[in-house]
Structure formats: structure tokens, C-alpha cells
Motif scaffolding. Structure first.
Motif, PDB file in Angstrom:
ATOM      1  N   HIS A   1       0.832  -1.156  -0.078  1.00  0.00           N
ATOM      2  CA  HIS A   1      -0.235  -0.169   0.069  1.00  0.00           C
ATOM      3  C   HIS A   1       0.860   1.316  -0.197  1.00  0.00           C
ATOM      4  O   HIS A   1       1.566   1.528   1.066  1.00  0.00           O
ATOM      5  CB  HIS A   1      -0.809   0.127   1.378  1.00  0.00           C
ATOM      6  CG  HIS A   1      -1.660  -1.257   1.560  1.00  0.00           C
ATOM      7  ND1 HIS A   1      -3.010  -1.270   1.207  1.00  0.00           N
ATOM      8  CD2 HIS A   1      -1.208  -2.564   1.906  1.00  0.00           C
ATOM      9  CE1 HIS A   1      -3.403  -2.689   1.541  1.00  0.00           C
ATOM     10  NE2 HIS A   1      -2.401  -3.296   1.970  1.00  0.00           N
TER      11      HIS A   1
ATOM     12  N   SER B   1      -4.632  -0.162  11.323  1.00  0.00           N
ATOM     13  CA  SER B   1      -3.771  -1.232  11.148  1.00  0.00           C
ATOM     14  C   SER B   1      -2.679  -1.134  10.152  1.00  0.00           C
ATOM     15  O   SER B   1      -3.257  -0.567   8.806  1.00  0.00           O
ATOM     16  CB  SER B   1      -4.696  -2.460  11.201  1.00  0.00           C
ATOM     17  OG  SER B   1      -5.407  -2.649  12.165  1.00  0.00           O
ATOM     18  N   GLY B   2      -1.675  -1.559  10.140  1.00  0.00           N
ATOM     19  CA  GLY B   2      -0.794  -1.694   9.054  1.00  0.00           C
ATOM     20  C   GLY B   2       0.588  -1.005   9.740  1.00  0.00           C
ATOM     21  O   GLY B   2       0.500  -0.138  10.513  1.00  0.00           O
TER      22      GLY B   2
ATOM     23  N   HIS C   1      -8.556 -10.279   0.936  1.00  0.00           N
ATOM     24  CA  HIS C   1      -8.169 -10.100   2.358  1.00  0.00           C
ATOM     25  C   HIS C   1      -9.542 -10.928   3.011  1.00  0.00           C
ATOM     26  O   HIS C   1     -10.581 -10.336   2.796  1.00  0.00           O
ATOM     27  CB  HIS C   1      -8.241  -8.713   2.722  1.00  0.00           C
ATOM     28  CG  HIS C   1      -8.140  -8.426   4.149  1.00  0.00           C
ATOM     29  ND1 HIS C   1      -7.048  -7.711   4.585  1.00  0.00           N
ATOM     30  CD2 HIS C   1      -8.785  -8.685   5.157  1.00  0.00           C
ATOM     31  CE1 HIS C   1      -7.310  -7.308   5.968  1.00  0.00           C
ATOM     32  NE2 HIS C   1      -8.209  -8.200   6.162  1.00  0.00           N
TER      33      HIS C   1
ATOM     34  N   ASP D   1       2.615  -6.927   2.717  1.00  0.00           N
ATOM     35  CA  ASP D   1       1.571  -5.993   3.195  1.00  0.00           C
ATOM     36  C   ASP D   1       1.939  -4.714   3.633  1.00  0.00           C
ATOM     37  O   ASP D   1       1.415  -3.995   4.569  1.00  0.00           O
ATOM     38  CB  ASP D   1       0.732  -6.519   4.020  1.00  0.00           C
ATOM     39  CG  ASP D   1      -0.507  -6.030   4.354  1.00  0.00           C
ATOM     40  OD1 ASP D   1      -0.974  -5.206   3.478  1.00  0.00           O
ATOM     41  OD2 ASP D   1      -1.522  -6.328   5.052  1.00  0.00           O
TER      42      ASP D   1
ATOM     43  N   PHE E   1     -11.632  -6.971  -0.540  1.00  0.00           N
ATOM     44  CA  PHE E   1     -11.653  -6.923   0.952  1.00  0.00           C
ATOM     45  C   PHE E   1     -12.812  -7.804   1.526  1.00  0.00           C
ATOM     46  O   PHE E   1     -14.099  -7.288   1.452  1.00  0.00           O
ATOM     47  CB  PHE E   1     -11.640  -5.771   1.577  1.00  0.00           C
ATOM     48  CG  PHE E   1     -10.356  -4.811   1.511  1.00  0.00           C
ATOM     49  CD1 PHE E   1      -9.399  -5.022   2.366  1.00  0.00           C
ATOM     50  CD2 PHE E   1     -10.079  -4.044   0.209  1.00  0.00           C
ATOM     51  CE1 PHE E   1      -8.159  -4.245   2.542  1.00  0.00           C
ATOM     52  CE2 PHE E   1      -8.654  -3.696   0.226  1.00  0.00           C
ATOM     53  CZ  PHE E   1      -7.820  -3.569   1.430  1.00  0.00           C
TER      54      PHE E   1
ATOM     55  N   SER F   1     -11.108  -2.945   6.552  1.00  0.00           N
ATOM     56  CA  SER F   1      -9.733  -2.739   6.907  1.00  0.00           C
ATOM     57  C   SER F   1      -9.587  -1.288   6.336  1.00  0.00           C
ATOM     58  O   SER F   1     -10.598  -0.640   6.160  1.00  0.00           O
ATOM     59  CB  SER F   1      -8.706  -3.766   6.548  1.00  0.00           C
ATOM     60  OG  SER F   1      -7.655  -3.520   6.919  1.00  0.00           O
ATOM     61  N   THR F   2      -8.358  -0.802   6.360  1.00  0.00           N
ATOM     62  CA  THR F   2      -8.056   0.492   6.131  1.00  0.00           C
ATOM     63  C   THR F   2      -8.873   1.004   4.764  1.00  0.00           C
ATOM     64  O   THR F   2      -8.591   0.087   3.572  1.00  0.00           O
ATOM     65  CB  THR F   2      -6.790   0.858   5.827  1.00  0.00           C
ATOM     66  OG1 THR F   2      -6.147   0.468   6.962  1.00  0.00           O
ATOM     67  CG2 THR F   2      -6.404   2.340   5.586  1.00  0.00           C
TER      68      THR F   2
ATOM     69  N   ASN G   1      -6.878   0.640  -2.037  1.00  0.00           N
ATOM     70  CA  ASN G   1      -7.560   1.199  -1.026  1.00  0.00           C
ATOM     71  C   ASN G   1      -6.983   2.515  -0.876  1.00  0.00           C
ATOM     72  O   ASN G   1      -6.671   3.078   0.227  1.00  0.00           O
ATOM     73  CB  ASN G   1      -7.624   0.272   0.303  1.00  0.00           C
ATOM     74  CG  ASN G   1      -6.264   0.092   0.704  1.00  0.00           C
ATOM     75  OD1 ASN G   1      -5.298   0.031   0.105  1.00  0.00           O
ATOM     76  ND2 ASN G   1      -6.115  -0.203   1.858  1.00  0.00           N
TER      77      ASN G   1
ATOM     78  N   HIS H   1       1.321   4.070   8.041  1.00  0.00           N
ATOM     79  CA  HIS H   1       0.514   5.083   8.583  1.00  0.00           C
ATOM     80  C   HIS H   1       1.276   6.111   9.668  1.00  0.00           C
ATOM     81  O   HIS H   1       2.679   5.603   9.869  1.00  0.00           O
ATOM     82  CB  HIS H   1      -0.417   4.537   9.695  1.00  0.00           C
ATOM     83  CG  HIS H   1      -1.509   3.774   9.092  1.00  0.00           C
ATOM     84  ND1 HIS H   1      -2.636   4.040   8.134  1.00  0.00           N
ATOM     85  CD2 HIS H   1      -1.528   2.164   8.963  1.00  0.00           C
ATOM     86  CE1 HIS H   1      -3.262   3.242   7.688  1.00  0.00           C
ATOM     87  NE2 HIS H   1      -2.655   1.767   8.225  1.00  0.00           N
TER      88      HIS H   1
ATOM     89  N   ARG I   1      -0.112   4.334  -1.011  1.00  0.00           N
ATOM     90  CA  ARG I   1      -1.044   5.535  -0.495  1.00  0.00           C
ATOM     91  C   ARG I   1      -1.184   6.698  -1.167  1.00  0.00           C
ATOM     92  O   ARG I   1      -1.638   7.632  -0.927  1.00  0.00           O
ATOM     93  CB  ARG I   1      -0.538   5.879   0.773  1.00  0.00           C
ATOM     94  CG  ARG I   1      -0.062   5.075   1.925  1.00  0.00           C
ATOM     95  CD  ARG I   1      -1.333   4.407   2.253  1.00  0.00           C
ATOM     96  NE  ARG I   1      -1.195   3.521   3.633  1.00  0.00           N
ATOM     97  CZ  ARG I   1      -2.088   2.679   3.892  1.00  0.00           C
ATOM     98  NH1 ARG I   1      -3.046   2.157   3.289  1.00  0.00           N
ATOM     99  NH2 ARG I   1      -1.676   1.950   5.249  1.00  0.00           N
TER     100      ARG I   1
ATOM    101  N   ALA J   1       2.362  -1.128   4.803  1.00  0.00           N
ATOM    102  CA  ALA J   1       1.008  -0.648   4.873  1.00  0.00           C
ATOM    103  C   ALA J   1       1.415   0.593   5.948  1.00  0.00           C
ATOM    104  O   ALA J   1       0.779   0.698   6.989  1.00  0.00           O
ATOM    105  CB  ALA J   1      -0.233  -1.264   5.412  1.00  0.00           C
TER     106      ALA J   1
ATOM    107  N   HIS K   1      -2.109 -12.758   2.881  1.00  0.00           N
ATOM    108  CA  HIS K   1      -1.837 -12.822   4.275  1.00  0.00           C
ATOM    109  C   HIS K   1      -2.481 -13.628   5.357  1.00  0.00           C
ATOM    110  O   HIS K   1      -3.056 -13.274   6.054  1.00  0.00           O
ATOM    111  CB  HIS K   1      -1.710 -11.428   4.764  1.00  0.00           C
ATOM    112  CG  HIS K   1      -2.929 -10.447   4.635  1.00  0.00           C
ATOM    113  ND1 HIS K   1      -4.174 -10.934   4.568  1.00  0.00           N
ATOM    114  CD2 HIS K   1      -3.078  -9.224   4.276  1.00  0.00           C
ATOM    115  CE1 HIS K   1      -5.140  -9.914   4.220  1.00  0.00           C
ATOM    116  NE2 HIS K   1      -4.270  -8.889   3.829  1.00  0.00           N
TER     117      HIS K   1
ATOM    118  N   TRP L   1      -1.881  -5.290  13.078  1.00  0.00           N
ATOM    119  CA  TRP L   1      -2.097  -5.330  11.700  1.00  0.00           C
ATOM    120  C   TRP L   1      -3.564  -6.111  11.467  1.00  0.00           C
ATOM    121  O   TRP L   1      -3.825  -6.824  12.189  1.00  0.00           O
ATOM    122  CB  TRP L   1      -1.086  -6.035  10.821  1.00  0.00           C
ATOM    123  CG  TRP L   1       0.001  -5.585  10.320  1.00  0.00           C
ATOM    124  CD1 TRP L   1       0.116  -4.894   9.034  1.00  0.00           C
ATOM    125  CD2 TRP L   1       1.312  -5.265  10.881  1.00  0.00           C
ATOM    126  NE1 TRP L   1       1.462  -4.585   8.816  1.00  0.00           N
ATOM    127  CE2 TRP L   1       2.313  -4.744   9.794  1.00  0.00           C
ATOM    128  CE3 TRP L   1       1.859  -5.977  12.111  1.00  0.00           C
ATOM    129  CZ2 TRP L   1       3.590  -4.746  10.041  1.00  0.00           C
ATOM    130  CZ3 TRP L   1       3.231  -5.684  12.118  1.00  0.00           C
ATOM    131  CH2 TRP L   1       4.026  -4.918  11.425  1.00  0.00           C
ATOM    132  N   ASN L   2      -4.136  -5.921  10.266  1.00  0.00           N
ATOM    133  CA  ASN L   2      -5.357  -6.810   9.790  1.00  0.00           C
ATOM    134  C   ASN L   2      -4.938  -7.662   8.594  1.00  0.00           C
ATOM    135  O   ASN L   2      -4.412  -7.141   7.616  1.00  0.00           O
ATOM    136  CB  ASN L   2      -6.609  -6.023   9.393  1.00  0.00           C
ATOM    137  CG  ASN L   2      -6.691  -5.155  10.476  1.00  0.00           C
ATOM    138  OD1 ASN L   2      -6.680  -5.405  11.407  1.00  0.00           O
ATOM    139  ND2 ASN L   2      -7.655  -3.829  10.073  1.00  0.00           N
TER     140      ASN L   2
END
Ligand SMILES: O=C1C[C@@H](C(=O)O)NC(=O)N1
Length: 447
Positions: free
Chosen positions: A64, A330-331, A180, A312, A150, A154-155, A96, A316, A66, A314, A238, A284-285
């Protein structure tokens, strides 16, 4: 660095073997692999890899980055540079973002951003929703890595929870459907229970109990059942529980499998014992589960029920991560440290370097039909990584390249370091320095 480059005296890791020799790169391509290649002109760049390993660049099938829309966390330029520092030369990025990659127009926008800014090779997953089947059917499966769904929230608010829609998607697309898997109803029930007890400040240790083994197993089982019914090509992202690993087969060669599985670095490295120290930095998710789950994931990876290792990645911001449980996203960022973490597991006797290369380089190329990458072969793109296995370094704020500026591995010393990364024949990373070559290309597929 155009023209010719020779990597000399390397331990070349490819297709289950380690062979000592030289590699001649001409422009973007591996021209020759031989026990000894002579330097014929003063214009040739020569890199002596004596004592070190040369691996194919990793192909990370789940990141991810972003962009667009969430660039306060990361962007394609910053994270693709971090990826190169970690030996990842190709990535498949997730839908996402904001806007989500759920129309062909938005997908093309992302390709344009990456063409301008990616330092590594790139492709994307198209995103499925409850109401974009018409757009899914417009996507040419030859041009994109696959479809991401998904099946647990999740995010990014992309939950696909309409069973009729899911069946239609599974029945009608030829794309690799990457899922996911976490059962939303189970998560909601568990979350309500802990919210009633703790309010928003639920202890992080409860994360794997809220996003439970049962939530994962139920959702993965349902997705597999639907793939079997419809004949869809399913890739389960995952895996985080031992129980799920039993849903997958090691009796079929990867190229013939219709149902495949991925495991990520954090689920192979951390366990629920780490929440006390790391808190939301390992949220995480799907959640990091027990050490028994971790052991069973390793077992399934090594016996080929799990096909691929990914990150994964991710990111933040720390500010976001430091919120109380219910609002801490999560991430976490991983691309810069994935390969050295795997090499650490090699040092610990857990996995051979050949197996790392199989799971992180060859298999993503096979699974997604990536053209001429993922192997060290004459005629293939020169996406290559030189790793020194005896050069310890410690992850700290000064050497982290992620835009978010933190890592769940901070303070960790790795025995191995990536000394050089080549992308399409160009030296793009050299000893803690990303070079300004921006050699990333759009991935193409043999479909
Ligand atoms: O599925 C996901 C999404 C990701 C993100 O933040 O984008 N973070 C996660 O932990 N899991």
C-alpha cells in the motif's frame, strides 16, 4: 549506468541452486551468466561481489503506497525507494487509496503517477466493491496484476459483503482474485464485547482475539468454497493462522494451482507476545496471532502449502498509530526490511536462501505470469540484488527511508545488508544510498 556492467565472483542464487560466477548486464537485460566473464572494455562497470550473494529482485505482491490521496502517510516515490533499499525491485500496489482504484479511469491515473515517480517496477490491483462489476469487466486482465477484494473491513472502507455480488465477480472475471479474508460479523461481535468492557482504549493484546482465528478461517474457507464452485483463480493474501494453512494443497505445482496463498513478513516474525512491547506498531489486519500460529505458518511455507512471501507494507503516521485501539489504524511499513528479516531467519537456520528466492522472487512471477522477471536468467531483465550476509546494521530513525519515518523493526540489528540493487540493468541503490535513476517500468504479463 547505461551500457555494460559485470558483477563478478557472485554466489548466484537461482532455481534452487547457488552457483559461483559472473553476470554480464547489457542495458536492461542479463546478457550472459558464466563462471568467468572477461572485462573487454574500459567503459564496462565492474562490481566485485566476492563473498556475497546475488538474488533476483523480490517481487512484492502486496503493498500500500497510499497514492493518490493518502500521501501524508507515504507516496509511490518514497516507498519505491525504500523498496529498492530492501531488495524489492517490483511491487503490486493495492486499491484502497483515495480515490479507490475501482474504475478503469482511476487505474489509469495510478499508472500515470507511477510512470512519473516509481523507482521500482510496478503494477496494481484493481479494487472490487459491492457495485462496480461493470468496471471490473472493463479491465483487460493482461494489463493489470489482478483484482483485490476485501472480504473483511480494513483501511479504506472497501468491504465486499454482498454474497450475490461476490458470486457474480468470482464467476465472471479472469483476473487473479486476491482476497483479504476476515469474517466481518465475527469481528463486529468480538469488538462490541471488548468495547463494552474497555471503551475505546482496548488493550492491543486483544487485537488477535477480536480479529480472531475463527474470523480468518471462516472467511478463507468461504472464499475457497466459492472459488471451487465457480472455477475462479483465487489467491488468499496474508494467512495469519495455522488453521487456515490446512485449506491449501502442496500436491499441485504452483503453475497449475487455482487456489494459492501468501504469508507476510510480520506474521512470520512477530507473535502475540510482542504486543506488550510494540503495541499498535504491530497492529495489522489480519492480526499477528500466537507463536504456535507463527510456527505453523513457517511449516506451511516450507512444505509449499503457502506459495508466496510478501510484505503488506501499509504505512501510517506515528501520530495515527499512537491513538487508542479503536482509532489506531492497522498496518505498518515493511518493504525496506523484509529481505534482511528473511536472511536473519536464514542465519537462524529456519529457511535456506534458495527457498527465500523461490517464495519471494520466482513464485510471485509464476503466480502473476510476470514477464521476464523474478529469475536470474539470460534474456531476463536485470533486476538484481547483492546481499552481504555478514555486515550487521541496526534499524534506526536515521536509516529508515519510509515517509512515515518509523519501523516495527527499530532497534533491531540485522546481520545482513543489501549492498546493491539493480532495476532494469541500472544500479539504483548502493550502500544506504538510493540513486536518482528512477528506472522502474510497468510490469508486463505473459497471459
Ligand atoms: O488489509 C490491510 C490494509 C492495510 C492498510 O492500512 O491499508 N493495513 C492492514 O493492516 N491490513
Amino acid at each position: 549506468m547505461k551500457g555494460q556492467t559485470i558483477i563478478k565472483n557472485a554466489k548466484i542464487v537461482n532455481e534452487g541452486k547457488i552457483v559461483e560466477g559472473d553476470i554480464l548486464i547489457e542495458n536492461a537485460i542479463i546478457k550472459e551468466i558464466n563462471t568467468s566473464i572477461s572485462v573487454k572494455s574500459a567503459d564496462m562497470t565492474v562490481i566485485d561481489a566476492e563473498g556475497n550473494y546475488v538474488l533476483p529482485g523480490m517481487i512484492d505482491d502486496q503493498v500500500h503506497f497510499r497514492e493518490p490521496g493518502l500521501t501524508h502517510k507515504a507516496n509511490i516515490e518514497t516507498e519505491s525507494k525504500a523498496a529498492l533499499a530492501g531488495g524489492i525491485t517490483s511491487f503490486i500496489e493495492m486499491p484502497n487509496t483515495n480515490p479507490q482504484t475501482t474504475t478503469v479511469e482511476k487505474l489509469e491515473d495510478k499508472f500515470s503517477i507511477a510512470a512519473k515517480s516509481s523507482h521500482a517496477n510496478y503494477s496494481f490491483m484493481f479494487g472490487g466493491t459491492n457495485d462496480n462489476l461493470d468496471e471490473i469487466l472493463k479491465v483487460n486482465p493482461k494489463t493489470v496484476a489482478g483484482l483485490k477484494l476485501f472480504l473483511g473491513s480494513s483501511t479504506g472502507d472497501m468491504l465486499v459483503d454482498d454474497p450475490a455480488v461476490l458470486e457474480r465477480i468470482f464467476s465472471s472475471t479472469d483476473m487473479v482474485i486476491s482476497v483479504h479474508c476476515e469474517d466481518e460479523a465475527t469481528i463486529r461481535t468480538n469488538l462490541a464485547k471488548y468495547k463494552a468492557e474497555y471503551g475505546d482504549d482496548i488493550p492491543m493484546e486483544k487485537h488477535p482475539i477480536i480479529r480472531s482465528e475463527e474470523a480468518c478461517y471462516l472467511s478463507s474457507s468461504k472464499a475457497i468454497e466459492l472459488a471451487k464452485k465457480t472455477g475462479a483463480r483465487l489467491h488468499v493474501f496474508h494467512l495469519s493462522t495455522g488453521k487456515e494453512t490446512n485449506l491449501f494443497s502442496n500436491k499441485i505445482p504452483l503453475k497449475d494451482k487455482k487456489i494459492t496463498a501468501e504469508v507476510c513478513i510480520h506474521h512470520l516474525w512477530f507473535s502475540d507476545e510482542d504486543y506488550a512491547q510494540k503495541g499498535s506498531h504491530i497492529k495489522w489486519n489480519p492480526a499477528v496471532k500466537t507463536s504456535k500460529d507463527r510456527d505453523q505458518l513457517w511449516e506451511a511455507l516450507l512444505d509449499d502449502r503457502i506459495d508466496v512471501i510478501a510484505t503488506d507494507h501499509a504505512p501510517h503516521t506515528l501520530e495515527e498509530k499512537n491513538n487508542p485501539y479503536t482509532s489506531a489504524p492497522s498496518g505498518g511499513p515493511l518493504v525496506q526490511h523484509a529481505l534482511v528479516a528473511l536472511l536473519e531467519k536464514h542465519h537462524q537456520g529456519k529457511i535456506t536462501i534458495e527457498k527465500i528466492v523461490e517464495k519471494a522472487c520466482h513464485n510471485p512471477a509464476i503466480l502473476f505470469d510476470v514477464e521476464k522477471r523474478g529469475y536470474i536468467k539470460e534474456g531476463y531483465y536485470a533486476d538484481l540484488v547483492i546481499a552481504d550476509l555478514n555486515s550487521p546494521w541496526t534499524v534506526n530513525k536515521e536509516n529508515i527511508l519510509y515517509k512515515c519515518g518509523w519501523s516495527p523493526f527499530e532497534g533491531n540489528t540485522f546481520k545482513s545488508r543489501i549492498t546493491h540493487t539493480f532495476v532494469n540493468g541500472q544500479l539504483a541503490y548502493n550502500n544506504f544510498k538510493v540513486l536518482d535513476v528512477k528506472a522502474g517500468q510497468r510490469l508486463t504479463f505473459n497471459r
